[in-house]
Design a protein around this motif. Structure first.
Motif, PDB file in Angstrom:
ATOM      1  N   THR A  63       0.856  -1.180   0.000  1.00 56.97           N
ATOM      2  CA  THR A  63       0.000   0.000   0.000  1.00 56.97           C
ATOM      3  C   THR A  63       0.895   1.234   0.000  1.00 56.97           C
ATOM      4  O   THR A  63       2.127   1.119   0.044  1.00 56.97           O
ATOM      5  CB  THR A  63      -0.935   0.046   1.242  1.00 56.97           C
ATOM      6  N   GLN A 137       3.698  15.749   3.663  1.00 58.75           N
ATOM      7  CA  GLN A 137       2.725  15.369   2.638  1.00 58.75           C
ATOM      8  C   GLN A 137       2.728  16.473   1.588  1.00 58.75           C
ATOM      9  O   GLN A 137       3.098  17.614   1.904  1.00 58.75           O
ATOM     10  CB  GLN A 137       1.313  15.289   3.250  1.00 58.75           C
ATOM     11  N   THR A 141      -4.347  14.400   3.241  1.00 55.15           N
ATOM     12  CA  THR A 141      -5.694  13.918   2.909  1.00 55.15           C
ATOM     13  C   THR A 141      -6.685  14.063   4.070  1.00 55.15           C
ATOM     14  O   THR A 141      -7.872  14.271   3.841  1.00 55.15           O
ATOM     15  CB  THR A 141      -5.603  12.445   2.472  1.00 55.15           C
ATOM     16  N   THR A 170      -1.948  11.470  -2.450  1.00 51.74           N
ATOM     17  CA  THR A 170      -3.140  12.080  -3.064  1.00 51.74           C
ATOM     18  C   THR A 170      -2.762  13.344  -3.852  1.00 51.74           C
ATOM     19  O   THR A 170      -3.514  14.321  -3.884  1.00 51.74           O
ATOM     20  CB  THR A 170      -4.229  12.430  -2.030  1.00 51.74           C
ATOM     21  N   GLN A 192      -4.266   3.340  -5.356  1.00 47.60           N
ATOM     22  CA  GLN A 192      -5.732   3.445  -5.206  1.00 47.60           C
ATOM     23  C   GLN A 192      -6.252   4.870  -5.143  1.00 47.60           C
ATOM     24  O   GLN A 192      -7.413   5.087  -4.836  1.00 47.60           O
ATOM     25  CB  GLN A 192      -6.199   2.654  -3.972  1.00 47.60           C
TER      26      GLN A 192
HETATM   27  C1  PLP Z   1      -4.149   7.132   1.458  1.00 43.50           C
HETATM   28  C2  PLP Z   1      -2.958   7.840   1.964  1.00 43.50           C
HETATM   29  C3  PLP Z   1      -1.881   7.165   2.569  1.00 43.50           C
HETATM   30  C4  PLP Z   1      -1.897   5.743   2.962  1.00 43.50           C
HETATM   31  O1  PLP Z   1      -1.988   4.865   2.032  1.00 43.50           O
HETATM   32  P1  PLP Z   1      -2.277   3.326   2.302  1.00 43.50           P
HETATM   33  O2  PLP Z   1      -2.363   2.861   0.919  1.00 43.50           O
HETATM   34  O3  PLP Z   1      -3.545   3.212   3.074  1.00 43.50           O
HETATM   35  O4  PLP Z   1      -1.114   2.778   3.041  1.00 43.50           O
HETATM   36  C5  PLP Z   1      -0.778   7.898   2.948  1.00 43.50           C
HETATM   37  N1  PLP Z   1      -0.725   9.210   2.766  1.00 43.50           N
HETATM   38  C6  PLP Z   1      -1.726   9.898   2.215  1.00 43.50           C
HETATM   39  C7  PLP Z   1      -1.593  11.369   2.064  1.00 43.50           C
HETATM   40  C8  PLP Z   1      -2.877   9.234   1.786  1.00 43.50           C
HETATM   41  O5  PLP Z   1      -3.888   9.921   1.257  1.00 43.50           O
END
Ligand code: PLP
Length: 383
Positions: A63, A137, A141, A170, A192
């Protein structure tokens, strides 16, 4: 009563385009075949175009958080000082992860919903000149806030020799994030979100500087070690078994990005976000973030309205999935994603239901007009 069509408006996972679903249902292709090797090399090549880098992009069967761990393990060793920008749940993840692996973590706490102030970053780098890497980040998110990454990277490089490592899970694939031009040393993305795939792939881009640090880094690591991964990629393979089905689908997505023009994908996403922002305002609602992202929007609920209730009502009554707030934002916001195969109807039905849930149907005609205008601009991005 027949069940209403499912509308997935979360900031990941996201609805998949038909062509991607079709690719995912193809028979398994063994990863030691010329046909597969061609798909893999094509994907690695096109990923570099999306990351806008001449340097390195690898992928892991993991992930997005696995991609974050990969970034950390390859550029940080125990005892290294690092700076983590914590402006929400995912910033906390960087800090926890770095702490787990024995780094000395300086956190820059930013009020949730605000973008990071680059002066603060610079001050901390002056105060702690041994900081080896800055983790942040691009889009936090949990608060739907986008940071000024270009300025942040500029400031870091002007002040210290620290690497800039960004969680762009994201952001990459839905905003312009030219890794080389902006001086980003490590960039992490996930399947995803904007890449419109099932969960299970992470992408990690890194600069030449990050690669130099990685090669000398004594930090023990195995699965996420960039060195054997890059060596395998040079032979059109991955270090471990390739997630073949995901890659066949990624191939479809990346070719779609290429044929539509990546800037058009970004433009379309911007108008979907704008439709949501304008629509929410027309409904008399405030945006939670002071720097709203184009990948996800956080809509603040009016006083006395519990967003968890609205969220579950949308799900049970209307088969619409949006996300609520986490921790301090629980009950206060709903988060609507703009990534993936979202239709005009999804957007219009969402606003219709939201207006109904908040008993503000009287405002709906104005909302719909505004949303339709933005959706028309979104559609134009693809013409
Ligand atoms: C979704 C997300 C993650 C985590 O991703 P996983 O696939 O659930 O491990 C990490 N950082 C941000 C900013 C996200 O939006």
């Amino acid at each position: 009563m027949t069940k209403k069509p499912y509308r997935l408006l979360a900031p990941g996972p996201v609805p998949l385009p038909k062509a991607v679903q079709a690719a995912l249902s193809r028979p398994i292709l063994h990863h030691r075949t010329p046909e597969f090797e061609k798909i893999l090399t094509g994907c690695l090549h096109r990923l570099k175009d999306v990351f806008q880098t001449k340097h390195y992009v690898i992928l892991h069967a993991s992930t997005g958080s696995g991609g974050m761990e990969s970034a950390l393990l390859n550029i940080v060793q125990p005892g290294d000082e690092v700076l983590c920008v914590v402006s929400g749940k995912f910033g906390e993840r960087w800090a926890k992860m770095a702490n787990t692996y024995g780094a000395i973590v300086h956190t820059l706490n930013v009020e949730w919903g605000s973008p990071v102030d680059v002066d603060h970053v610079q001050n901390l780098l002056k105060q702690y000149p041994d900081i080896k890497a800055v983790f942040t980040q691009v889009c936090e998110t949990s608060t739907a806030t986008v940071h000024s990454i270009k300025e942040l990277a500029e400031r870091v490089h002007a002040t210290s020799s620290a690497l800039v490592a960004v969680d762009a899970i994201t952001a990459m694939g839905c905003m312009n994030l030219p890794m080389d031009e902006w001086g980003l040393d490590v960039v992490v993305a996930g399947s995803q979100k904007a890449f419109m795939l099932p969960t299970g792939l992470s992408f990690v881009g890194f600069s030449e500087r990050a690669w130099q640090v990685c090669q000398k880094n004594p930090q023990p690591r195995f699965y996420f070690d960039w060195r054997p991964e890059l060596a395998a990629n040079e032979k059109s393979q991955t270090f471990f078994s390739s997630p073949g089905t995901h890659l066949m689908a990624l191939d479809v997505v990346l070719k779609e990005f290429e044929s539509f023009g990546f800037h058009n994908i970004v433009r379309r996403g911007h108008h979907l976000a704008e439709a949501t922002r304008q629509g929410a305002k027309a409904l008399g609602l405030d945006l939670f973030s002071k720097a709203p992202a184009d990948s996800v929007t956080a809509i603040a609920m009016p006083e006395g309205v519990d967003s968890q209730k609205i969220r579950s009502w949308l799900e049970t009554e209307h088969n619409i999935t949006v996300m609520g707030g986490q921790d301090q934002l629980k009950g206060k916001i709903i988060r609507v994603g703009h990534m993936g195969d979202i239709t005009d109807e999804d957007m219009l039905v969402f606003f219709e239901c939201l207006a109904q849930g908040l008993s503000r149907e009287d405002r709906l005609p104005v909302v719909q007009k505004i949303v339709r205008e933005e959706l028309a601009k979104a559609a134009k991005a693809f013409q």
